[in-house]
Design an enzyme around this catalytic site. Sequence first.
Site, PDB file in Angstrom:
ATOM      1  N   CYS A  52     -16.387  -4.024 -16.405  1.00  9.34           N
ATOM      2  CA  CYS A  52     -17.164  -3.008 -17.128  1.00  9.34           C
ATOM      3  C   CYS A  52     -16.476  -2.501 -18.393  1.00  9.34           C
ATOM      4  CB  CYS A  52     -17.478  -1.835 -16.216  1.00  9.34           C
ATOM      5  SG  CYS A  52     -16.075  -0.743 -15.915  1.00  9.34           S
ATOM      6  N   SER A 108      -4.451 -15.965 -17.258  1.00  7.12           N
ATOM      7  CA  SER A 108      -3.892 -17.237 -17.722  1.00  7.12           C
ATOM      8  C   SER A 108      -4.801 -18.388 -17.294  1.00  7.12           C
ATOM      9  CB  SER A 108      -2.506 -17.430 -17.112  1.00  7.12           C
ATOM     10  OG  SER A 108      -2.600 -17.405 -15.694  1.00  7.12           O
ATOM     11  N   ASN A 158      -6.360 -19.291 -13.450  1.00  8.11           N
ATOM     12  CA  ASN A 158      -7.739 -19.735 -13.241  1.00  8.11           C
ATOM     13  C   ASN A 158      -7.768 -21.023 -12.408  1.00  8.11           C
ATOM     14  OD1 ASN A 158     -10.219 -21.279 -13.890  1.00  8.11           O
ATOM     15  ND2 ASN A 158     -10.731 -19.431 -15.041  1.00  8.11           N
ATOM     16  N   LYS A 160     -22.081 -24.238 -20.271  1.00  7.69           N
ATOM     17  CA  LYS A 160     -22.004 -23.222 -19.232  1.00  7.69           C
ATOM     18  C   LYS A 160     -23.324 -22.462 -19.236  1.00  7.69           C
ATOM     19  CE  LYS A 160     -19.673 -18.964 -17.890  1.00  7.69           C
ATOM     20  NZ  LYS A 160     -18.485 -18.129 -17.997  1.00  7.69           N
ATOM     21  N   PHE A 218     -29.622   8.525 -14.336  1.00  6.19           N
ATOM     22  CA  PHE A 218     -30.843   7.711 -14.324  1.00  6.19           C
ATOM     23  C   PHE A 218     -31.651   7.875 -13.036  1.00  6.19           C
ATOM     24  CE2 PHE A 218     -27.195   5.413 -16.221  1.00  6.19           C
ATOM     25  CZ  PHE A 218     -27.480   5.714 -17.547  1.00  6.19           C
ATOM     26  N   ARG A 224     -34.965   6.032 -13.322  1.00  6.56           N
ATOM     27  CA  ARG A 224     -35.674   6.164 -14.619  1.00  6.56           C
ATOM     28  C   ARG A 224     -37.075   5.515 -14.553  1.00  6.56           C
ATOM     29  NH1 ARG A 224     -31.952   5.479 -20.038  1.00  6.56           N
ATOM     30  NH2 ARG A 224     -33.056   6.979 -21.291  1.00  6.56           N
ATOM     31  N   GLU A 233     -37.889   8.607 -20.149  1.00  5.19           N
ATOM     32  CA  GLU A 233     -38.372   7.486 -19.347  1.00  5.19           C
ATOM     33  C   GLU A 233     -39.424   6.595 -20.026  1.00  5.19           C
ATOM     34  OE1 GLU A 233     -38.493   8.987 -14.865  1.00  5.19           O
ATOM     35  OE2 GLU A 233     -39.102  10.521 -16.296  1.00  5.19           O
TER      36      GLU A 233
HETATM   37  C1  FAD Z   1     -14.356  -9.951 -14.971  1.00  4.03           C
HETATM   38  C2  FAD Z   1     -13.914 -11.381 -14.815  1.00  4.03           C
HETATM   39  C3  FAD Z   1     -14.722 -12.389 -15.293  1.00  4.03           C
HETATM   40  C4  FAD Z   1     -14.336 -13.697 -15.148  1.00  4.03           C
HETATM   41  N1  FAD Z   1     -15.160 -14.672 -15.633  1.00  4.03           N
HETATM   42  C5  FAD Z   1     -14.793 -15.954 -15.498  1.00  4.03           C
HETATM   43  C6  FAD Z   1     -15.609 -16.999 -16.004  1.00  4.03           C
HETATM   44  O1  FAD Z   1     -16.633 -16.746 -16.618  1.00  4.03           O
HETATM   45  N2  FAD Z   1     -15.210 -18.273 -15.803  1.00  4.03           N
HETATM   46  C7  FAD Z   1     -14.046 -18.575 -15.173  1.00  4.03           C
HETATM   47  O2  FAD Z   1     -13.725 -19.745 -15.023  1.00  4.03           O
HETATM   48  N3  FAD Z   1     -13.243 -17.616 -14.701  1.00  4.03           N
HETATM   49  C8  FAD Z   1     -13.580 -16.317 -14.859  1.00  4.03           C
HETATM   50  N4  FAD Z   1     -12.761 -15.335 -14.395  1.00  4.03           N
HETATM   51  C9  FAD Z   1     -11.502 -15.706 -13.775  1.00  4.03           C
HETATM   52  C10 FAD Z   1     -10.343 -15.556 -14.762  1.00  4.03           C
HETATM   53  O3  FAD Z   1     -10.360 -16.595 -15.682  1.00  4.03           O
HETATM   54  C11 FAD Z   1      -9.091 -15.535 -13.952  1.00  4.03           C
HETATM   55  O4  FAD Z   1      -9.084 -14.322 -13.251  1.00  4.03           O
HETATM   56  C12 FAD Z   1      -7.815 -15.659 -14.736  1.00  4.03           C
HETATM   57  O5  FAD Z   1      -7.787 -16.788 -15.530  1.00  4.03           O
HETATM   58  C13 FAD Z   1      -6.665 -15.714 -13.734  1.00  4.03           C
HETATM   59  O6  FAD Z   1      -5.449 -15.701 -14.428  1.00  4.03           O
HETATM   60  P1  FAD Z   1      -4.315 -14.644 -14.075  1.00  4.03           P
HETATM   61  O7  FAD Z   1      -3.183 -14.953 -14.931  1.00  4.03           O
HETATM   62  O8  FAD Z   1      -4.846 -13.278 -14.169  1.00  4.03           O
HETATM   63  O9  FAD Z   1      -4.059 -15.029 -12.577  1.00  4.03           O
HETATM   64  P2  FAD Z   1      -3.458 -14.116 -11.443  1.00  4.03           P
HETATM   65  O10 FAD Z   1      -4.497 -13.202 -10.962  1.00  4.03           O
HETATM   66  O11 FAD Z   1      -2.188 -13.545 -11.872  1.00  4.03           O
HETATM   67  O12 FAD Z   1      -3.196 -15.220 -10.356  1.00  4.03           O
HETATM   68  C14 FAD Z   1      -4.250 -15.918  -9.754  1.00  4.03           C
HETATM   69  C15 FAD Z   1      -3.649 -16.944  -8.778  1.00  4.03           C
HETATM   70  O13 FAD Z   1      -2.960 -17.933  -9.504  1.00  4.03           O
HETATM   71  C16 FAD Z   1      -1.634 -18.039  -9.067  1.00  4.03           C
HETATM   72  N5  FAD Z   1      -0.829 -18.373 -10.245  1.00  4.03           N
HETATM   73  C17 FAD Z   1      -0.859 -17.764 -11.436  1.00  4.03           C
HETATM   74  N6  FAD Z   1      -0.046 -18.421 -12.291  1.00  4.03           N
HETATM   75  C18 FAD Z   1       0.508 -19.437 -11.610  1.00  4.03           C
HETATM   76  C19 FAD Z   1       1.403 -20.473 -11.944  1.00  4.03           C
HETATM   77  N7  FAD Z   1       1.927 -20.602 -13.149  1.00  4.03           N
HETATM   78  N8  FAD Z   1       1.744 -21.357 -10.988  1.00  4.03           N
HETATM   79  C20 FAD Z   1       1.228 -21.267  -9.745  1.00  4.03           C
HETATM   80  N9  FAD Z   1       0.383 -20.318  -9.375  1.00  4.03           N
HETATM   81  C21 FAD Z   1       0.021 -19.415 -10.296  1.00  4.03           C
HETATM   82  C22 FAD Z   1      -1.323 -16.714  -8.446  1.00  4.03           C
HETATM   83  O14 FAD Z   1      -0.312 -16.823  -7.499  1.00  4.03           O
HETATM   84  C23 FAD Z   1      -2.644 -16.339  -7.836  1.00  4.03           C
HETATM   85  O15 FAD Z   1      -2.785 -16.918  -6.601  1.00  4.03           O
HETATM   86  C24 FAD Z   1     -13.113 -14.015 -14.521  1.00  4.03           C
HETATM   87  C25 FAD Z   1     -12.296 -13.001 -14.050  1.00  4.03           C
HETATM   88  C26 FAD Z   1     -12.683 -11.693 -14.191  1.00  4.03           C
HETATM   89  C27 FAD Z   1     -11.801 -10.613 -13.673  1.00  4.03           C
HETATM   90  S1  FES Z   2     -12.863  -0.257 -14.197  1.00  2.48           S
HETATM   91 FE1  FES Z   2     -14.317  -1.725 -14.795  1.00  2.48          FE
HETATM   92  S2  FES Z   2     -13.113  -3.096 -15.948  1.00  2.48           S
HETATM   93 FE2  FES Z   2     -11.666  -1.739 -15.139  1.00  2.48          FE
END
Ligand code: FAD
Ligand code: FES
Length: 1282
Positions: free
Chosen positions: A57, A331, A335, A404, A774, A886, A1227
């Site tokens: 959000c 990262s 993902n 996508k 609302f 609303r 409304e």
């Molecule tokens: C609001 C929202 C929308 C999103 N929309 C999409 C979307 O449209 N499409 C899509 O594909 N994804 C989507 N995502 C997913 C997003 O891309 C991933 O949350 C993000 O890329 C994860 O990366 P991070 O670094 O935050 O991982 P973390 O949350 O830090 O880790 C995730 C997992 O990966 C492991 N990990 C991290 N780095 C490494 C490493 N180097 N080696 C081994 N393990 C590792 C961690 O241990 C953990 O298990 C969305 C996420 C959110 C929150």
């Molecule tokens: S509270 Fe919604 S993005 Fe953080």
Amino acid sequence: MPVRPEGQEAFQEELRFWVNGRYHVVSNPDPGMTLNKWLRSQRGLTGTKVMCGEGGCGCCVVMVTHPDLTNGGTLSYTLNSCLCPLCSVDGWTITTVEGLGGQKAGFHPIQRRLAEFNGSQCGYCSPGMVVNMYGLLTKNPQPSQQEVENHFDGHICRCTGYRPILDAMKSFAADADPEKGGCIDIEDLSKHHCPNSGGVCSNAAVNCTKGNPLLRCDQNGVTWYRPTTLEQLYSLLEQHCTSQNRYKLVCGNTASGVYKNDGPYSCLIDIKAVPDLHICQAGPPLVAGSALSLSALLDMLQTGSDRSPSYGVLAEHLRKVANVSVRNVGSWAGNLMMKHAYPEFPSDVFTIMEAAGAKVTLGWKDDSQTVAVTDFLKTDMNGKVILSLEIPPASPDEIFQTYKVAPRLQNAHAYVNAGFRMSVDRQNGSVVTAKPAIVFGGVNKDLVHASATEDFIVGRKVTDAETLRGALAILEAELKPDNSALQSAEYTKQLATGLFYKFYLCAVGRESLSEFVRSAVDPLVRPVSRGEQHFKTSEAEWPVRKPLPKTTARVQASGEAIYTNDLPRTAGEVCAALVTSAVANCKLGTLEFSHAMDMPGAVTCLTAKDIKGENNCNVPFISPVTPRIELLSTGEVLHAGQPLAVVIADTQSHADAMAEAVKVTYTDLKPPILTIHDAIAAESFHYPVFEKTKGDPIGALAGAPHRISGEVASSAQHHFYMETQACRCAPSEDGMEVQAATQAPDMVQTAVAQATGISAHRLYVSVKRVGGAFGGKTFGSLIPAAVCAVAAQNINRPVRLSLNLATNMEAITKRAPYVLKYEVGFDDAGRLIAVVYNLFEDNGSSAQCSFIPILPAFAENVYYCPNWQFTGQTCKTHTVPTTMARAPGISAVHFFMEHIIEHVAKTLNMDPMDVRRANMFQNGQTTLSGHTLLDCSVTKLWDDLLESAEVKQRKQMVEDFNKEHRWKKRGLSVVPCRFAVHTNFFRFTVFVAIYHTDGSVVITHGGVEMGQGIDTRVTQVAAATLGVPMEMIHVMSTNSLTSPNSSDTGGSVTSELNCQGVLECCRRLNERLNPIRQEMGGAPTWAELINMCHRKGVDLSEKYMEHHPPKSPHPTYNSWGVTCTEVEMDVLTGEREIRRSDILFDCGESVNPALDIGQVEGAFVLGLGYWLTEKCVYDKDTGRLLTNGTWEYKPPTTKDIPADLRVTLLPNAPNPYNVIRSKAVGEPPLLMSCSALFALKQAIQTARQDSGIGDDFFSLDGPATVEACHQHCLVDSSSFTL
Ligand SMILES: Cc1cc2nc3c(=O)[nH]c(=O)nc-3n(C[C@H](O)[C@H](O)[C@H](O)COP(=O)(O)OP(=O)(O)OC[C@H]3O[C@@H](n4cnc5c(N)ncnc54)[C@H](O)[C@@H]3O)c2cc1C
Ligand code: FES
Ligand code: FES
């Protein structure tokens, strides 16, 4: 016991970082604490808001600065503080909205501009918007307007409809009109104001720690490590990779926004400080370290796109992943690991990297290995780390595309994503020279490559129609979608096939395709959005009728505006959380609290037997009877999400964790009734059938030249207010003080009195503002308030309850779904002769709030029909009780009437606009509810809008476009609205006082400020009537003492009635002031006058209750409007783009046209969500809501609004039915949002005609999701031609 990695110096065990220029040291931090919680609860920096806790959000966004381990120097970007672990900010500098500016230090230009452009209504989203813009300007001080719009892909505003926010932010763009503000001076941008002293802080960004030491924090059985070398990381992995020690690597931690129940872990290892994971080689091949964020990878790919176009394709796709603030920290490696852990996750990164032929390198203590992305999925990752990604460029003869398709354009996971790579020898008959890559995500958890199709294509000519036919046949056999409640298998399969066809045509070559077919290839193009606002104002009356921003807009934008959950904690205060049912239609077995009581911070657990008053959270309203609804279940469980118990702990997070830990058993489980059709089949109704008849509908129907019958439906909708339900109750000497986020303080007072047994006069209820409502904070606020009061009464301590989003969505009421079954008779000209109208309303498990009895006043919309039979039934289902939202029920019946008109038009092969015009009410005609219309202006509005929006010409252009394009279709629809305004049922008490000390004026009124600007409007009226500057007037919180017995804020009439109340108070005060003014020579200063009045004993305060007891059940007046919307749709996917909307609305003589335009736009966009994207889905076995967060539930975001939005307030239209001469606006405009659905319906109709199989009339129910639109197009791969 945590072990130090080999050869390592001592651990650092405290966090050191800067917030808004101030240095902080946190010893012994909790690894489970997020930055958001710390800022809000430990530092009182409540300008940073919280709503979803999922990264969905944007209201929690802050900016961070830290050393850049990739390129050197420092790196600044925004992130979602709700997902950011506090432990990860060691050495960082954090800038919150308070650090940018405020009342004391002076507002930041972004805060000022958001306020001046009316971009802040309830204000809850505003700080996040401001900081997000600050992040963009810090990175790029001169962005283009397009870049600004792209940057707001992760922020939800439920109030404004986004247009004014985007206008405010785009005014900083290099290509913006300088008269709208212009670019910001870099000096002004980077000044950090100290929120305490107000002075300018030293540039905090230089404060970041260089060279982070090894860090360890240990609390609540969880240890956080931050290694700084690969060796340390491997050593830690080796220590913790046993199954007893569940560990997790943490990079951005954003995966916790998607998989919230992941864990528990005893060890968290932050990998961001390991320099080896930050490598970056431009290539080709491009190599990116695993700690690189998606944003960093995107930038690298974008830069490399001139070396390899395939890098540009990948960059473009990454722009569609998540949102800016998630991409900034999330990262690519994290993902991929999500895909590794959850094979069903439709990872975009995985799909596109596999299609691109990328490889990942994995490392562990003794070795490393490079594998293809698919092979990585099969690798055991325990004890291993992803090191880097290598992306080869596509070769010159390769065609590379990715796709996508998602439920919403931005910030949404894919229904299906795909990546295709194919080598075609153009010199040699367009033969496919090597095995192509055909990769899909989201089809099923195992499918990666459509291998059989890949094998088939190799060696064949793409230009050969037989190759396409054969490939499609094999592909369709290969695609075996998983069944999902959220996405049909048919759609998944057809979508995947459609994406393949799009790519195939690219491989054939655009230039060799006819325009008709080429329309499959080109994406929908959305220009930078724009808006126009037109209104007239009478300057002579200013400040009334002056287009002013909200008086509190700046403090909202600076985060200084306080919402219930922002209130500072008082001594001894604790937090409560609801334990809710996971299933519907059963009996409660046992509640086992022992585990919960062992949790950190646990205080106590309460059940129904602890309620000292009545176990009932319902209060009387418009329903014929007031059914009893248990506050906490004593045994019967009607719906999933029903409150069963309350738990209390020292913090909200601990209380939420306790609630999760309560073990609940259920007995007598029976299949739940979840839909209106189930209820009809089971004859499950709350009340007897309601009937209303006009004329002789049955006889007239029988004699009508034409007859049709049909069925159409609308669905539920969450209010999705940004501030979730919150309340604080504090026992006091007087009884209890209740501060509730409610739009119905009087109902809260009744509910709390009922549940606690404390009499009303000992309850002081107050509310300063709410972060959106609302309709959802009338009945919706009763459970939180009553439960919170019961908790406070039981433990005799202040208790606060703030619902997390999932509980809020599951336990609290929402908009009711409706089904209409109809029969209609009409003549050759399309004029209505008889309407037989059987309406079904789903009230959920209790008919707390049925609208059936009031809907006959709205069902006809603007159309006259002499013979009507209206029947309405309130269905009983095992879902949460439904409520006001609303235009409750009104928006559904309005849509149904428009649907009937379209059905008539289709039957007669007429233009629906002609049928509409032919049936419109004339003055003197009588409505179904027996009201003779005297204020009907709809035909004038209709004709005016048709001309101003150039409807005739544009309709022709739409038809021409549709003839030339098989796979893109446009539609244009014009929808009128009549909203019958009933002021007579409402009452509000207003109080105005003038202080003799300085002549300043205070107002309290009975309405609740929830974004509509009621405080500003009453200030304008008081200033104009008393003749004082607005700055001398202040509006205090609404409360049960000065505005007792006031109605809930709703029905669109609260502003108008409170303005009238203030007007009357001020007039009466003037009557007392004027004689003294005359005695003083007629022209004393205001201060002199008030001083003299005080000395002479004049009463300087006045109260007045604005209420006009109903003389008849008929409306006081009608609000009118007309809207034209044009859309374009991709037939192969169901994606759409709202090209333009023109809204003409009769607002009477607006008290504040700027605020009223805000109401028009906000209502319209909330309605766009209702009709196009917001879908509630329940588990059919348990009855549990599956769409209970931002990942699955999709309100509109910035690019879901019309690309061109033109709003006109009808000029010269004073409302003769009230003294203020304005009309209701909150409304009515929402009714016209369905114009977008009808425009889509027309686009679909032409696609069906092209398919040759679907020229009949069809119903397009709300919400017309991307999936639903596609499915109605009757796409069949047999029509995929070259
Ligand atoms: C609001 C929202 C929308 C999103 N929309 C999409 C979307 O449209 N499409 C899509 O594909 N994804 C989507 N995502 C997913 C997003 O891309 C991933 O949350 C993000 O890329 C994860 O990366 P991070 O670094 O935050 O991982 P973390 O949350 O830090 O880790 C995730 C997992 O990966 C492991 N990990 C991290 N780095 C490494 C490493 N180097 N080696 C081994 N393990 C590792 C961690 O241990 C953990 O298990 C969305 C996420 C959110 C929150
Ligand atoms: S509270 Fe919604 S993005 Fe953080
Ligand atoms: S102003 Fe944006 S959510 Fe209310």
